[in-house]
Design a protein around this motif. Sequence first.
Motif, mmCIF file in Angstrom:
data_model
loop_
_atom_site.group_PDB
_atom_site.id
_atom_site.type_symbol
_atom_site.label_atom_id
_atom_site.label_comp_id
_atom_site.label_asym_id
_atom_site.label_seq_id
_atom_site.Cartn_x
_atom_site.Cartn_y
_atom_site.Cartn_z
ATOM 1 N N ARG B 158 0.735 -1.327 0.089
ATOM 2 C CA ARG B 158 0.008 0.098 -0.202
ATOM 3 C C ARG B 158 0.980 1.344 -0.070
ATOM 4 N N PHE B 161 3.215 0.947 -3.684
ATOM 5 C CA PHE B 161 2.582 0.799 -4.786
ATOM 6 C C PHE B 161 1.174 0.362 -5.130
ATOM 7 N N PRO B 162 0.253 1.453 -4.723
ATOM 8 C CA PRO B 162 -0.977 1.173 -4.479
ATOM 9 C C PRO B 162 -1.735 0.843 -5.796
ATOM 10 N N LEU B 163 -1.214 0.880 -6.830
ATOM 11 C CA LEU B 163 -1.682 0.617 -8.121
ATOM 12 C C LEU B 163 -1.973 -0.763 -8.352
ATOM 13 N N VAL B 264 6.336 4.209 -5.367
ATOM 14 C CA VAL B 264 5.696 5.395 -6.132
ATOM 15 C C VAL B 264 6.503 6.576 -6.172
ATOM 16 N N LEU B 267 8.985 6.095 -8.744
ATOM 17 C CA LEU B 267 8.244 6.437 -10.054
ATOM 18 C C LEU B 267 7.981 7.699 -10.409
ATOM 19 N N ARG B 270 11.039 9.380 -11.375
ATOM 20 C CA ARG B 270 11.229 8.915 -12.962
ATOM 21 C C ARG B 270 10.551 9.645 -13.831
#
Lengths: 88, 464
Positions: B158, B161-163, B264, B267, B270
């Motif tokens: 969570r 990376f909640p995706l 995240v 990311l 990035r």
Amino acid sequence: METKRAMGMPEAELTFEAAMQRLEEIVQRLEDGDVSLEEAIELFQEGMRLSRWCDKKLRDVEQRIDLLLEEEDGAFRLVPFSGEEDEA
Amino acid sequence: MAEPAVLSVSELTRTIKALLDGDERLADVWVRGEISNFTHHKSGHMYFTLKDAASRVKAVMFASQNRYLAFRPEDGMRVLARGAVSVFERDGQYQLYVREMLPDGVGSLFLAFEQLKERLRAEGLFDRKRPLPTFPRRIGVVTSPNGAAIRDILTTLRRRFPLAHVIIVPVLVQGEEAPASIAAGIERINRFREVDVLIVGRGGGSIEELWAFNEEIVARSIYASSIPVISAVGHETDVTIADFVADLRAPTPTAAAELAVPHVRELAERLVHMEERLRSALRRRLGEERVRLQRLAQSPVFRHPRRLVEPWMQHRDQLDRRLGEAFGRLVERRRNAHQALVRQLALATPRQRLAVARARWKALDRDLARAMALHLREAKQALGHLLGRLDALSPLKVMQRGYALVYNETGERVLTSVRDVAPGDTVFVRLADGRLDCQVWGIEEGVQHGNETRDGHARSGTDL
């Protein structure tokens, strides 16, 4: 879905991974420079769109957690997992 | 007296066999003992004796059963063997048909672990390390839904990376049924398919509690998984067979979640980085194009556009000149031809003929004039001569000699006969020097001399 349509994305479901991959590819192509100027501008715009889309995804998402259960007849069923009592 | 029933050896053996086979207690027994006379036949079957201090029993474990042994039986090894008792008819010998066998005791667990590890390593089960997806859409977690492990994993996922959609496959992670449960869970999520990466594990515990992850059935189900597997069993110091087979070993469940997904924040960084690269790449590109444009704008072609057309102008001039020359030559040729024709025509001109004709005409004219003059002269002479003669014969001359001519009253006709007039008519009488107007008074025919003279005169005239 609406977001994708609005952005003119392909019909197929755009995954975060695919979006990131495409973004990487676009950056690479743009940096390699062997594209026409028009194409470069289009790539740039697409890249920016993808970047924004990915960023939005990262911010907005609510994690989904399910339990995978299998019925007697072999059918699968996903049941939302709460696990609250265990965490407490 | 009934004869006692006599059995053949075979019949006896079959009877005993039927007896043993029919006993449910002997169909599935666990026997503890020490292995001796162990033979692993080349057929794959294992033959050995199980013994204790007081007794022994022959045992056989067929290849189909011993294939999955987690350890290699050796003489002196204490084991727990499970199987059925039956009779080997040829030898009339009862024996234990072993289906399952375990080393006896925790010490033996380690031995079994080592042996299984070696066997699986030799089989190549530890060599397959698949790459994990960078951004898993769905993460399968095969573990107990109630343990500490699932809590750690979910918390970490969570946060990072909640995706990802997390799909938990609830299994038993300890106890006798755990290995089969774990294997079934891995198999089930593989049938479900829609998962990119799998975390298999449980939280910390005693070696016995973790033992399920050392079971061959679990190891093989991990190997059979078409989804890449991250193992997460116990604490960092706990290493299980499952860890060796997994595509990636995580020291803890929390670490497994960290390995499964990117963060995240990374990311987002990035993305920022990539946007910057996009911008600078486009900026650089535009700069390059600008430079190129400037270079082009400064090229001689644009600065001296005439140069572009000069060669063509030159070429045009050349063609122009050639055209003029060619035309001149053509005209020259035509002119020559014309002149030749003119000359030819001049030679054939009528003027020439005219001149010739004129000359001839002049000559003829001259000749004619000359001939004419001659002729005239001759004619004049002849005329003169004739005039002379005529004069000599002229009536006037005759009249001068006294003759007269009588005309009718109109003066138009010479009267030659008295019958031409009647008395009273007016007549004219011409004399040599004039005329007389006369009236006839009377007529008289036959006056000789007058008449003859007049006839004679007329005849003379006619003779002319």
